[in-house]
Each structure stands twice: as C-alpha cells, then as structure tokens.
Design a protein around this motif. Structure first.
Motif, short mmCIF file in Angstrom:
data_model
loop_
_atom_site.label_atom_id
_atom_site.label_comp_id
_atom_site.label_asym_id
_atom_site.label_seq_id
_atom_site.Cartn_x
_atom_site.Cartn_y
_atom_site.Cartn_z
N SER A 1 0.87 -1.18 0.00
CA SER A 1 0.00 0.00 0.00
C SER A 1 0.91 1.22 0.00
N GLY A 2 0.40 2.32 -0.50
CA GLY A 2 1.21 3.53 -0.57
C GLY A 2 1.88 3.68 -1.93
N ARG A 3 2.64 4.77 -2.06
CA ARG A 3 3.26 5.10 -3.35
C ARG A 3 4.55 4.33 -3.62
N LYS A 4 5.25 3.94 -2.57
CA LYS A 4 6.52 3.22 -2.73
C LYS A 4 6.43 1.86 -2.04
N LYS A 5 7.09 0.89 -2.62
CA LYS A 5 7.18 -0.43 -2.01
C LYS A 5 8.37 -0.41 -1.07
N ASN A 6 8.16 -0.78 0.17
CA ASN A 6 9.17 -0.67 1.20
C ASN A 6 9.43 -2.04 1.82
N LEU A 7 10.63 -2.54 1.64
CA LEU A 7 10.99 -3.85 2.17
C LEU A 7 10.95 -3.90 3.69
N TYR B 1 18.92 -9.68 2.10
CA TYR B 1 18.61 -10.93 1.39
C TYR B 1 17.20 -10.94 0.81
N THR B 2 16.59 -9.77 0.76
CA THR B 2 15.21 -9.65 0.30
C THR B 2 15.18 -8.88 -1.01
N LYS C 1 16.88 0.22 -4.28
CA LYS C 1 17.01 -0.15 -5.70
C LYS C 1 18.00 -1.29 -5.90
N ASP C 2 18.95 -1.47 -4.99
CA ASP C 2 19.87 -2.60 -5.10
C ASP C 2 19.15 -3.93 -4.88
N ASN C 3 17.98 -3.88 -4.27
CA ASN C 3 17.19 -5.07 -4.00
C ASN C 3 16.12 -5.32 -5.07
#
Length: 78
Positions: free
Chosen positions: A14-20, A30-31, A46-48
């Motif tokens: 949910s929201g504008r950005k996906k946050n691990l 590792y995700t 972005k490295d993930n």
C-alpha cells in the motif's frame, strides 16, 4: 520451477513506494522486490530490485518474464 520459488512470500503493498521494511522478519540484504515499475521502488532499496518487463492487459498467451526474473533471482547477491 524450484521448490523455494513456490515458498516465496508475496507481500501486499500500500502507498506510493514499495518498502521492504514492512516485510515481517525480512533480512533486507537478502530480500528482493520483483516489479515492472521503477517509480514504485524506494531509492535506498534499488539494489534489492529485480526489474521485469511491463506486465499489463492484454496479457500475452506466452510470457517468459517470470523465467527471466527467476534467472536474476538465482544470481542475486552473488
């Protein structure tokens, strides 16, 4: 398809950005995020990110995007 792929967790966003960081018990290093839209990926994660080809309607009868992503997943972190 590898067994581990079947056991991967899918996270509803949910929201504008996906946050691990909202992924329960995740070790961020590792995700990975598999997505077709860079705009939704937080700059510091972005490295993930594993980029895939855009996936939208009309969906093609043949799509190998998931197989390409699987190849990238196997190389992630090496």
């Amino acid at each position: 398809m590898p067994k581990w792929f079947e056991e991967m967790e899918y996270v509803q966003w949910s929201g504008r950005k996906k946050n691990l960081n909202v992924t329960p018990n995740a070790e961020i290093e590792y995700t990975v995020l598999v997505d077709d839209v860079e705009l939704f990926i937080a700059v510091d994660q972005k490295d993930n990110w594993i980029s895939i080809q855009p996936f939208s309607t009309p969906y093609p009868d043949i799509d190998c995007g998931l197989l390409l992503a699987l190849n990238q997943l196997q190389c992630f972190g090496k």
